[in-house]
Design an enzyme around this catalytic site. Structure first.
Site, PDB file in Angstrom:
ATOM      1  N   CYS A  17      -0.550   3.661  -2.777  1.00  0.00           N
ATOM      2  CA  CYS A  17      -1.877   4.204  -2.436  1.00  0.00           C
ATOM      3  C   CYS A  17      -1.724   5.304  -1.396  1.00  0.00           C
ATOM      4  O   CYS A  17      -2.313   6.386  -1.515  1.00  0.00           O
ATOM      5  CB  CYS A  17      -2.776   3.115  -1.849  1.00  0.00           C
TER       6      CYS A  17
ATOM      7  N   GLY B 244       0.785  -1.239   0.000  1.00  0.00           N
ATOM      8  CA  GLY B 244       0.000   0.000   0.000  1.00  0.00           C
ATOM      9  C   GLY B 244       0.811   1.279   0.000  1.00  0.00           C
ATOM     10  O   GLY B 244       0.248   2.364   0.197  1.00  0.00           O
TER      11      GLY B 244
END
Ligand SMILES: Nc1ncnc2c1ncn2[C@@H]1O[C@H](COP(=O)(O)OP(=O)(O)OP(=O)(O)O)[C@@H](O)[C@H]1O
Ligand SMILES: Cc1ncc(CO)c(N)n1
Length: 268
Positions: free
Chosen positions: A211, A208
């Site tokens: 993101c 992640g």
């Protein structure tokens, strides 16, 4: 309070996708909203299943926000297919949203496809012309520009090619680079190149990161930062989140979204 909307996929594991975005918005004191494009069954070991929403369901979520709350920035992540990309682009155009951060998510760390191959053309044709900034990693920049990126000169050439697709700014992230000591992101504004360097952290817990970085850039744009400031703060945010390691799950674990705020509080 400024607002930011993430249009992305749900990560049940909480480290990437919508969950990473909302945590990041909250930490940066921006009101987070979401339109979910797909639900993934996912953990630190990989993506076990993907359940895309219909394009209509995605458009309706965005419309609910556009008709009432509005937003100061938009971030797009996993969009999965061409129909969803067209629907998202149409709504961004309709509401004339300007601070649009496009993270061109294609493949998860374990290799699962988060964007169908045939949807790349839709991304280029409909969404990139609406983007304030696009934040590809090196493999994504290679797909979008159809060139190999190995040297610093290649990165600059790719950034220029991406601008020709209509985006206003590009940051090519260096997380996938070979460099063992630094992780270097390259920003191109159409007139200038800037590099953002940080110490490379030796860890497998990078689920992640992309993101989280793009969500932090969107949050900063929502608060009125210019592109350079937004990328700089995004870089600081992800560096702190990777550095202050968690130990969650048996695979590529998530980053620590609370680290940047704690560090900032210590500095005050
Ligand atoms: N090991 C690391 N140490 C320091 N910074 C890192 C490291 N890995 C990635 N980064 C930083 O994290 C940000 C995201 O970069 P990366 O290239 O990993 O994105 P990504 O591949 O899109 O991530 P994702 O896993 O979410 O798909 C960039 O700012 C990059 O410099
Ligand atoms: C839902 C989702 N979006 C993006 C990524 C890329 O990190 C992921 N693994 N999962």
């Amino acid at each position: 309070m400024k607002k930011a909307l993430t249009i992305a996929g749900s990560d049940s594991g909480g480290g990437a996708g919508i969950q990473a975005d909302i945590k990041t918005f909250q930490e940066l004191e921006v009101f987070g909203m979401s339109a979910i494009t797909a639900v993934t069954a996912q953990n630190t070991l990989g993506v076990q299943a993907v359940y895309p929403m219909t394009a209509e369901a995605v458009a309706n979520q965005i419309e609910s926000i556009g008709e009432d709350m509005g937003t100061d920035a938009v971030k797009t992540g996993m969009l999965f297919n061409a129909e969803i990309i067209e629907a998202v682009s149409g709504k961004i155009k309709q509401y004339q949203w300007g601070n649009v951060v496009v993270d061109p998510v294609m493949i998860a760390k374990g290799g699962a496809s988060l964007l169908q191959n045939e949807a790349v053309y839709a991304l280029k044709k409909y969404l990139l012309p609406l983007a304030m900034i696009i934040t590809p990693n090196i493999p994504e920049a290679e797909v979008l520009t159809e060139m190999r990126i190995q040297t610093d000169e290649d990165k600059k050439e790719a950034a220029k090619k991406l601008l020709e697709l209509g985006v206003k700014n590009v940051v090519i992230k260096g997380g996938h680079d070979e460099d063992p000591s630094e992780s270097i992101d390259l920003l191109y504004t159409g007139t200038d190149f800037f590099t953002f360097r940080s110490r490379r952290i030796n860890t497998k817990n990078t689920h992640g990161t992309g993101c989280t970085f793009s969500a932090a850039v969107a949050a900063e744009l929502a608060k009125g930062s210019n592109i350079h400031e937004a990328v700089s703060k995004g870089k600081d945010f992800i560096q702190a989140a990777i550095e202050d390691q968690l130990s969650i799950g048996r695979g590529h674990g998530p980053t620590n979204h609370g680290a940047y705020r704690r560090l900032s509080a210590l500095k005050e």
